[in-house]
Write a protein that holds these residues in place. Structure first.
Motif, PDB file in Angstrom:
ATOM      1  N   GLY A   3       0.818  -1.217   0.000  1.00 48.25           N
ATOM      2  CA  GLY A   3       0.000   0.000   0.000  1.00 48.25           C
ATOM      3  C   GLY A   3       0.849   1.263   0.000  1.00 48.25           C
ATOM      4  O   GLY A   3       0.523   2.251  -0.666  1.00 48.25           O
ATOM      5  N   ILE A   4       1.948   1.228   0.736  1.00 45.67           N
ATOM      6  CA  ILE A   4       2.851   2.384   0.787  1.00 45.67           C
ATOM      7  C   ILE A   4       3.484   2.618  -0.576  1.00 45.67           C
ATOM      8  O   ILE A   4       3.557   3.753  -1.065  1.00 45.67           O
ATOM      9  CB  ILE A   4       3.917   2.184   1.874  1.00 45.67           C
ATOM     10  CG1 ILE A   4       3.269   2.163   3.249  1.00 45.67           C
ATOM     11  CG2 ILE A   4       4.979   3.266   1.808  1.00 45.67           C
ATOM     12  CD1 ILE A   4       4.202   1.768   4.369  1.00 45.67           C
ATOM     13  N   LEU A   5       3.942   1.538  -1.203  1.00 47.05           N
ATOM     14  CA  LEU A   5       4.541   1.674  -2.532  1.00 47.05           C
ATOM     15  C   LEU A   5       3.534   2.172  -3.563  1.00 47.05           C
ATOM     16  O   LEU A   5       3.875   2.981  -4.429  1.00 47.05           O
ATOM     17  CB  LEU A   5       5.135   0.342  -2.976  1.00 47.05           C
ATOM     18  CG  LEU A   5       6.401  -0.097  -2.248  1.00 47.05           C
ATOM     19  CD1 LEU A   5       6.817  -1.485  -2.699  1.00 47.05           C
ATOM     20  CD2 LEU A   5       7.508   0.894  -2.490  1.00 47.05           C
ATOM     21  N   THR A   6       2.304   1.714  -3.450  1.00 51.02           N
ATOM     22  CA  THR A   6       1.257   2.174  -4.375  1.00 51.02           C
ATOM     23  C   THR A   6       0.999   3.660  -4.203  1.00 51.02           C
ATOM     24  O   THR A   6       0.875   4.399  -5.182  1.00 51.02           O
ATOM     25  CB  THR A   6      -0.030   1.377  -4.141  1.00 51.02           C
ATOM     26  OG1 THR A   6       0.250  -0.012  -4.313  1.00 51.02           O
ATOM     27  CG2 THR A   6      -1.119   1.803  -5.104  1.00 51.02           C
ATOM     28  N   ARG A   7       0.928   4.109  -2.958  1.00 52.97           N
ATOM     29  CA  ARG A   7       0.697   5.546  -2.708  1.00 52.97           C
ATOM     30  C   ARG A   7       1.864   6.391  -3.197  1.00 52.97           C
ATOM     31  O   ARG A   7       1.670   7.449  -3.809  1.00 52.97           O
ATOM     32  CB  ARG A   7       0.449   5.798  -1.234  1.00 52.97           C
ATOM     33  CG  ARG A   7      -0.966   5.436  -0.821  1.00 52.97           C
ATOM     34  CD  ARG A   7      -1.193   5.756   0.612  1.00 52.97           C
ATOM     35  NE  ARG A   7      -0.856   4.530   1.338  1.00 52.97           N
ATOM     36  CZ  ARG A   7      -0.775   4.433   2.640  1.00 52.97           C
ATOM     37  NH1 ARG A   7      -0.982   5.486   3.402  1.00 52.97           N
ATOM     38  NH2 ARG A   7      -0.472   3.299   3.212  1.00 52.97           N
ATOM     39  N   LEU A   8       3.089   5.948  -2.936  1.00 52.74           N
ATOM     40  CA  LEU A   8       4.259   6.698  -3.397  1.00 52.74           C
ATOM     41  C   LEU A   8       4.323   6.757  -4.922  1.00 52.74           C
ATOM     42  O   LEU A   8       4.631   7.803  -5.501  1.00 52.74           O
ATOM     43  CB  LEU A   8       5.541   6.067  -2.853  1.00 52.74           C
ATOM     44  CG  LEU A   8       5.861   6.352  -1.398  1.00 52.74           C
ATOM     45  CD1 LEU A   8       7.060   5.533  -0.955  1.00 52.74           C
ATOM     46  CD2 LEU A   8       6.111   7.820  -1.180  1.00 52.74           C
ATOM     47  N   THR A   9       4.021   5.634  -5.564  1.00 48.22           N
ATOM     48  CA  THR A   9       4.039   5.597  -7.023  1.00 48.22           C
ATOM     49  C   THR A   9       2.956   6.495  -7.599  1.00 48.22           C
ATOM     50  O   THR A   9       3.185   7.208  -8.586  1.00 48.22           O
ATOM     51  CB  THR A   9       3.850   4.154  -7.512  1.00 48.22           C
ATOM     52  OG1 THR A   9       4.868   3.342  -6.935  1.00 48.22           O
ATOM     53  CG2 THR A   9       3.942   4.073  -9.016  1.00 48.22           C
ATOM     54  N   THR A  10       1.784   6.505  -6.989  1.00 44.92           N
ATOM     55  CA  THR A  10       0.689   7.343  -7.477  1.00 44.92           C
ATOM     56  C   THR A  10       1.023   8.824  -7.348  1.00 44.92           C
ATOM     57  O   THR A  10       0.827   9.595  -8.287  1.00 44.92           O
ATOM     58  CB  THR A  10      -0.604   7.025  -6.703  1.00 44.92           C
ATOM     59  OG1 THR A  10      -0.883   5.629  -6.828  1.00 44.92           O
ATOM     60  CG2 THR A  10      -1.768   7.830  -7.224  1.00 44.92           C
TER      61      THR A  10
END
Length: 108
Positions: A3-10
């Motif tokens: 979830g953290i990686l998804t938010r950072l990528t977004t």
């Protein structure tokens, strides 16, 4: 973790899209009249409002760097700083710009 990686990528993707498209929108404008349903009324509102009339037509400046060029310039500058910092750490140097800077060696 995912979830953290998804938010950072977004967030990073939105930032890169903004940097890439902002110069084009500022120079050429955004033709809001072509939008379905609200385009004509939004175009009339923007052209009649004094501070927002540049949005459909653009600012009209001559600017020779696009968004991709700005991304490349920032990337090269960041890589250059990282390489200088790595050289300073490798040579055990006290610091490039003094004690309060980011560029410090191991003894800092």
């Amino acid at each position: 973790m995912n979830g953290i990686l998804t938010r950072l990528t977004t967030v990073g993707a939105i930032y890169l899209a903004f940097v890439a498209f902002a110069p084009q929108v500022l120079l050429s404008g955004f033709r809001v009249g072509r939008l379905p349903f609200i385009g004509d009324s939004l175009d009339a509102f923007l052209t009649s409002t004094p501070g927002l009339s540049w949005i459909p037509t653009g600012l009209g400046y001559q600017f020779f760097f696009g968004g991709t060029s700005l991304l490349i310039l920032v990337g090269v500058a960041m890589d250059t700083v990282a390489q200088i910092e790595a050289q300073l750490v490798m040579r055990n140097y006290e610091g490039f710009l003094g004690a309060g800077s980011r560029l410090r060696g191991r003894r800092g």
